[in-house]
Design a protein around this motif. Structure first.
Motif, PDB file in Angstrom:
ATOM      1  N   PRO A  78      42.245  42.140  52.192  1.00 38.65           N
ATOM      2  CA  PRO A  78      43.650  42.317  52.593  1.00 38.65           C
ATOM      3  C   PRO A  78      44.537  41.233  52.004  1.00 38.65           C
ATOM      4  O   PRO A  78      44.202  40.046  52.050  1.00 38.65           O
ATOM      5  CB  PRO A  78      43.596  42.214  54.122  1.00 38.65           C
ATOM      6  CG  PRO A  78      42.176  42.520  54.490  1.00 38.65           C
ATOM      7  CD  PRO A  78      41.337  42.025  53.359  1.00 38.65           C
ATOM      8  N   GLY A  79      45.647  41.638  51.416  1.00 36.83           N
ATOM      9  CA  GLY A  79      46.612  40.680  50.889  1.00 36.83           C
ATOM     10  C   GLY A  79      46.296  40.134  49.511  1.00 36.83           C
ATOM     11  O   GLY A  79      47.108  39.390  48.945  1.00 36.83           O
ATOM     12  N   ALA A  80      45.132  40.485  48.965  1.00 33.39           N
ATOM     13  CA  ALA A  80      44.791  40.007  47.619  1.00 33.39           C
ATOM     14  C   ALA A  80      45.545  40.840  46.590  1.00 33.39           C
ATOM     15  O   ALA A  80      45.538  42.070  46.657  1.00 33.39           O
ATOM     16  CB  ALA A  80      43.289  40.103  47.377  1.00 33.39           C
ATOM     17  N   THR A  81      46.190  40.181  45.647  1.00 36.61           N
ATOM     18  CA  THR A  81      46.978  40.891  44.643  1.00 36.61           C
ATOM     19  C   THR A  81      46.528  40.493  43.243  1.00 36.61           C
ATOM     20  O   THR A  81      45.889  39.456  43.047  1.00 36.61           O
ATOM     21  CB  THR A  81      48.475  40.572  44.790  1.00 36.61           C
ATOM     22  OG1 THR A  81      48.672  39.157  44.629  1.00 36.61           O
ATOM     23  CG2 THR A  81      48.991  41.004  46.153  1.00 36.61           C
ATOM     24  N   GLY A  82      46.889  41.330  42.292  1.00 37.29           N
ATOM     25  CA  GLY A  82      46.607  41.023  40.895  1.00 37.29           C
ATOM     26  C   GLY A  82      45.363  41.678  40.355  1.00 37.29           C
ATOM     27  O   GLY A  82      45.186  41.769  39.135  1.00 37.29           O
ATOM     28  N   PHE A  83      44.476  42.129  41.233  1.00 34.26           N
ATOM     29  CA  PHE A  83      43.251  42.790  40.805  1.00 34.26           C
ATOM     30  C   PHE A  83      42.993  43.993  41.700  1.00 34.26           C
ATOM     31  O   PHE A  83      43.342  43.982  42.889  1.00 34.26           O
ATOM     32  CB  PHE A  83      42.051  41.835  40.880  1.00 34.26           C
ATOM     33  CG  PHE A  83      42.180  40.632  39.982  1.00 34.26           C
ATOM     34  CD1 PHE A  83      41.787  40.693  38.661  1.00 34.26           C
ATOM     35  CD2 PHE A  83      42.704  39.439  40.475  1.00 34.26           C
ATOM     36  CE1 PHE A  83      41.913  39.586  37.830  1.00 34.26           C
ATOM     37  CE2 PHE A  83      42.833  38.327  39.648  1.00 34.26           C
ATOM     38  CZ  PHE A  83      42.431  38.405  38.328  1.00 34.26           C
ATOM     39  N   THR A  84      42.362  45.022  41.130  1.00 38.40           N
ATOM     40  CA  THR A  84      41.985  46.201  41.898  1.00 38.40           C
ATOM     41  C   THR A  84      40.520  46.504  41.662  1.00 38.40           C
ATOM     42  O   THR A  84      39.929  46.073  40.658  1.00 38.40           O
ATOM     43  CB  THR A  84      42.837  47.422  41.499  1.00 38.40           C
ATOM     44  OG1 THR A  84      42.641  47.695  40.100  1.00 38.40           O
ATOM     45  CG2 THR A  84      44.314  47.160  41.751  1.00 38.40           C
ATOM     46  N   ALA A  85      39.923  47.245  42.590  1.00 37.73           N
ATOM     47  CA  ALA A  85      38.519  47.620  42.442  1.00 37.73           C
ATOM     48  C   ALA A  85      38.333  48.380  41.134  1.00 37.73           C
ATOM     49  O   ALA A  85      39.124  49.256  40.785  1.00 37.73           O
ATOM     50  CB  ALA A  85      38.069  48.472  43.625  1.00 37.73           C
ATOM     51  N   GLY A  86      37.282  48.018  40.414  1.00 35.11           N
ATOM     52  CA  GLY A  86      37.002  48.632  39.126  1.00 35.11           C
ATOM     53  C   GLY A  86      37.475  47.816  37.936  1.00 35.11           C
ATOM     54  O   GLY A  86      37.099  48.107  36.801  1.00 35.11           O
ATOM     55  N   ASP A  87      38.288  46.775  38.169  1.00 40.23           N
ATOM     56  CA  ASP A  87      38.744  45.917  37.076  1.00 40.23           C
ATOM     57  C   ASP A  87      37.573  45.115  36.503  1.00 40.23           C
ATOM     58  O   ASP A  87      36.812  44.488  37.258  1.00 40.23           O
ATOM     59  CB  ASP A  87      39.808  44.923  37.554  1.00 40.23           C
ATOM     60  CG  ASP A  87      41.159  45.550  37.798  1.00 40.23           C
ATOM     61  OD1 ASP A  87      41.346  46.721  37.426  1.00 40.23           O
ATOM     62  OD2 ASP A  87      42.035  44.847  38.368  1.00 40.23           O
ATOM     63  N   ARG A  88      37.453  45.120  35.190  1.00 36.54           N
ATOM     64  CA  ARG A  88      36.503  44.217  34.526  1.00 36.54           C
ATOM     65  C   ARG A  88      37.138  42.841  34.420  1.00 36.54           C
ATOM     66  O   ARG A  88      38.304  42.705  34.028  1.00 36.54           O
ATOM     67  CB  ARG A  88      36.123  44.735  33.140  1.00 36.54           C
ATOM     68  CG  ARG A  88      35.357  46.047  33.158  1.00 36.54           C
ATOM     69  CD  ARG A  88      35.020  46.499  31.737  1.00 36.54           C
ATOM     70  NE  ARG A  88      34.169  45.536  31.070  1.00 36.54           N
ATOM     71  CZ  ARG A  88      34.406  45.024  29.856  1.00 36.54           C
ATOM     72  NH1 ARG A  88      35.485  45.372  29.184  1.00 36.54           N
ATOM     73  NH2 ARG A  88      33.566  44.154  29.313  1.00 36.54           N
ATOM     74  N   VAL A  89      36.378  41.814  34.784  1.00 36.31           N
ATOM     75  CA  VAL A  89      36.910  40.458  34.831  1.00 36.31           C
ATOM     76  C   VAL A  89      35.881  39.467  34.309  1.00 36.31           C
ATOM     77  O   VAL A  89      34.680  39.745  34.240  1.00 36.31           O
ATOM     78  CB  VAL A  89      37.321  40.053  36.269  1.00 36.31           C
ATOM     79  CG1 VAL A  89      38.498  40.871  36.755  1.00 36.31           C
ATOM     80  CG2 VAL A  89      36.139  40.185  37.227  1.00 36.31           C
ATOM     81  N   PHE A  90      36.385  38.272  33.946  1.00 33.60           N
ATOM     82  CA  PHE A  90      35.506  37.151  33.619  1.00 33.60           C
ATOM     83  C   PHE A  90      36.173  35.882  34.122  1.00 33.60           C
ATOM     84  O   PHE A  90      37.352  35.866  34.456  1.00 33.60           O
ATOM     85  CB  PHE A  90      35.235  37.073  32.117  1.00 33.60           C
ATOM     86  CG  PHE A  90      36.394  36.556  31.299  1.00 33.60           C
ATOM     87  CD1 PHE A  90      36.461  35.231  30.901  1.00 33.60           C
ATOM     88  CD2 PHE A  90      37.432  37.409  30.910  1.00 33.60           C
ATOM     89  CE1 PHE A  90      37.525  34.758  30.138  1.00 33.60           C
ATOM     90  CE2 PHE A  90      38.501  36.946  30.153  1.00 33.60           C
ATOM     91  CZ  PHE A  90      38.547  35.614  29.765  1.00 33.60           C
ATOM     92  N   GLY A  91      35.390  34.811  34.193  1.00 31.77           N
ATOM     93  CA  GLY A  91      35.962  33.553  34.647  1.00 31.77           C
ATOM     94  C   GLY A  91      34.888  32.581  35.046  1.00 31.77           C
ATOM     95  O   GLY A  91      33.809  32.544  34.439  1.00 31.77           O
ATOM     96  N   GLY A  92      35.185  31.783  36.086  1.00 24.98           N
ATOM     97  CA  GLY A  92      34.234  30.777  36.509  1.00 24.98           C
ATOM     98  C   GLY A  92      34.355  30.462  37.988  1.00 24.98           C
ATOM     99  O   GLY A  92      35.463  30.494  38.545  1.00 24.98           O
ATOM    100  N   VAL A  93      33.228  30.181  38.601  1.00 20.02           N
ATOM    101  CA  VAL A  93      33.179  29.706  39.985  1.00 20.02           C
ATOM    102  C   VAL A  93      32.162  28.570  40.026  1.00 20.02           C
ATOM    103  O   VAL A  93      31.017  28.744  39.636  1.00 20.02           O
ATOM    104  CB  VAL A  93      32.801  30.825  40.983  1.00 20.02           C
ATOM    105  CG1 VAL A  93      33.968  31.775  41.185  1.00 20.02           C
ATOM    106  CG2 VAL A  93      31.572  31.600  40.535  1.00 20.02           C
ATOM    107  N   LEU A  94      32.576  27.430  40.467  1.00 14.35           N
ATOM    108  CA  LEU A  94      31.734  26.247  40.375  1.00 14.35           C
ATOM    109  C   LEU A  94      30.470  26.379  41.226  1.00 14.35           C
ATOM    110  O   LEU A  94      30.545  26.629  42.430  1.00 14.35           O
ATOM    111  CB  LEU A  94      32.524  25.013  40.818  1.00 14.35           C
ATOM    112  CG  LEU A  94      31.797  23.670  40.693  1.00 14.35           C
ATOM    113  CD1 LEU A  94      31.457  23.378  39.240  1.00 14.35           C
ATOM    114  CD2 LEU A  94      32.653  22.553  41.280  1.00 14.35           C
TER     115      LEU A  94
END
Length: 304
Positions: A78-94
């Motif tokens: 709830p309230g998360a914006t900028g991404f939707t289910a099914g979006d391909r993403v990359f990045g980092g989490v420590l």
């Protein structure tokens, strides 16, 4: 249940365990990513092996493992914006990337990161970009690289080096890269003139105008000996006070849009990402042992 690589004591690859863990879910202002690939970096095994390094990043035991990842958003809280289910993403989490699922707050707080994966870039390639790509951009920016420079790259065949060499070539520089002789043909294909690392490096190099040391201090010291001004020399692995006043930098210093610059170049066919080997997550110890040996040409990727 879900799976994650964890360790309960510091040490080598033998401390890493693939375990079943409670499945995480996206809460308010969060998204969950189903991870499909995780790229390894030297800092990953460094944090798992050295308590003092882990402490600098606030990592305590037990801990997850890895930073770089790619996958697909499969839950949006709830309230998360900028991404939707099914979006391909990359990045980092420590210290938690090598897992079936990672939960990321949005907007994403540093040092974590999350970006859309462009069409035409595989998850395996995307999973290698966050640390190495941003570190390479920062290392070149720190020396003010410009067209016509002759750049000496220390550790040119490594995970950051493959990006630094190609980005420098795209910027119009001539690149000389330090490596072992077995890596020379690999570097030539990337566009670098190879030179053997080790004692006497300054005697084997001429005409350089800038340098970036991606491994330690040998390249930086050689550049200083050759009269390169310290403000035109950068390091990413020599600690906060490198020799001779040269510039210490890292991925956190990369300019906004650094990774888009890299993904645009990949999509355009101007930059390639050599992947040395891909391991299933069940072979995480083998993957880390290969990465930690520091003789790998390109990136090591774990798939989930």
């Amino acid at each position: 249940m879900s799976r994650a690589v964890v360790y309960e004591k510091f040490g080598g690859p033998e401390v890493l365990e693939l375990r079943e863990v409670p499945e995480p879910h996206a809460g308010p202002g969060e998204v969950r990513v189903r991870v499909t690939a995780a790229g390894l970096n030297p800092m990953d095994w460094g944090l798992a092996a050295r308590p003092e390094a882990a402490a600098r990043f606030g990592i305590t035991l037990p801990s997850g493992f890895g930073y770089d990842f790619a996958g697909v958003v499969d839950e949006v809280g709830p309230g998360a914006t900028g991404f939707t289910a099914g979006d391909r993403v990359f990045g980092g989490v420590l210290a938690r990337a090598v897992a079936d699922h990672v939960v990321v707050k949005v907007p994403v707080p540093a040092p974590d990161a999350l970006y859309p994966t462009p069409s035409g870039i595989s998850d395996e390639v995307a999973s290698t970009l966050a640390v190495a790509g941003s570190s390479a951009v920062a290392a070149l920016a720190a020396v003010g690289l410009r067209s016509g420079d002759t750049l000496l790259v220390g550790g040119a065949a490594g995970g950051v080096g493959i990006f630094a060499v190609q980005l420098a070539k795209l910027a119009g520089a001539t690149v000389i890269g330090t490596a072992s002789e077995g890596t020379f043909e690999f570097l030539r294909k990337l566009g670098a003139e190879p030179v053997t690392y080790g004692p006497g490096l300054a005697d084997r190099v001429r005409g350089i105008t800038a340098a970036t040391d991606l491994y330690g201090t040998e390249t930086a010291e050689a550049a200083l000996a050759l009269g390169v001004p310290p403000e035109r020399i950068s390091t990413i692995a020599a600690g906060p006070t490198p020799p001779g006043g040269v510039r210490a930098t890292g991925g956190a210093d990369a300019e906004p849009g650094a990774l888009k610059k890299i993904t645009d170049a990949i999509v355009a066919g101007q930059l390639t990402v050599p992947i040395a080997e891909v391991f299933p997550v069940e072979r995480i110890r083998d993957a880390v042992a290969l990465q930690a040996a520091r003789h790998v040409h390109g990136k090591v990727v774990v798939t989930l």
